[in-house]
Design a protein around this motif. Structure first.
Motif, short mmCIF file in Angstrom:
data_model
loop_
_atom_site.label_atom_id
_atom_site.label_comp_id
_atom_site.label_asym_id
_atom_site.label_seq_id
_atom_site.Cartn_x
_atom_site.Cartn_y
_atom_site.Cartn_z
N ASN A 50 6.01 -9.73 -21.09
CA ASN A 50 6.99 -10.82 -21.14
C ASN A 50 6.90 -11.71 -22.37
O ASN A 50 7.75 -12.57 -22.57
N TYR A 54 6.70 -19.59 -22.03
CA TYR A 54 6.89 -19.86 -20.61
C TYR A 54 6.89 -21.36 -20.37
O TYR A 54 6.56 -22.15 -21.25
N SER A 176 7.63 -20.11 -14.96
CA SER A 176 8.70 -19.15 -15.29
C SER A 176 8.56 -18.73 -16.76
O SER A 176 8.13 -19.51 -17.61
N TRP A 177 8.94 -17.50 -17.01
CA TRP A 177 8.89 -16.95 -18.36
C TRP A 177 10.12 -17.40 -19.13
O TRP A 177 11.20 -17.54 -18.56
#
Length: 181
Positions: A50, A54, A176-177
């Protein structure tokens, strides 16, 4: 030859005793069933998938009604923004009221004393294993947990026989990314 065997045994015992740099408490499992070591490994894999951008929020709460939320934005592995809100209960209405709020970016990062430090999740893993999971388990209750993906969400301890607001550690409320551009 007996002298050599004796030295060899002493060396093996010494190496075995110093084998691990991390505490045994890294095997603590929370509700997720994931240990610190498993979580850290998942974190490293998730970063490869990812990226290193973040957003996460850390909460702090008191039995008195005080609550704070610090939200950190990490861009390419570096904290780029920190926002803070502090709340108290307005009695007798029993409603939460914001009494302090700010956002830092650029040169102002770290200019406020309130809120959590400018830590990345990597920093939190290091703090967890070096500062929290190493306390004396005979005098403290240790805690470690992760979110559904295996990322650290809770790491800390509570001293035994402590009445109020005793938790020392990390409590991540949200993660959350952000897609790297």
């Amino acid at each position: 030859m007996k002298y050599f065997n004796f030295l060899f045994v002493i060396l093996l015992v010494t190496l075995w005793a110093c084998d691990e740099d991390t505490p045994e408490s890294t095997s603590i499992k929370g509700d997720s069933g994931i240990t610190y070591d498993e979580s850290f490994s998942r974190w490293e894999n998730l970063k490869l998938k990812n990226g290193t951008s973040y957003v996460y929020s850390v909460t702090s709460e008191s039995w008195t009604g005080y609550r704070s939320v610090t939200t950190l934005t990490v861009t390419d592995g570096t904290v780029s923004q920190r926002s803070y809100q502090a709340f108290s209960m307005n009695n007798p209405e029993n409603e939460e009221v914001v009494y302090e709020e700010w956002t830092e970016t650029g040169d102002s990062l770290g200019s406020h004393t309130a809120g959590v430090p400018l830590f990345t999740i990597d920093d939190l893993y290091e703090t967890c294993v070096k500062d929290y999971l190493v306390v004396d388990e005979s005098n403290n209750s240790l805690y470690f947990d992760t979110d559904a993906s295996g990322v650290i969400s809770l790491c800390g301890y509570t001293p035994d026989n402590c009445a109020d607001d005793c938790y020392v550690g990390i409590n991540i409320q949200a993660f959350s990314w952000v897609k790297d551009e």
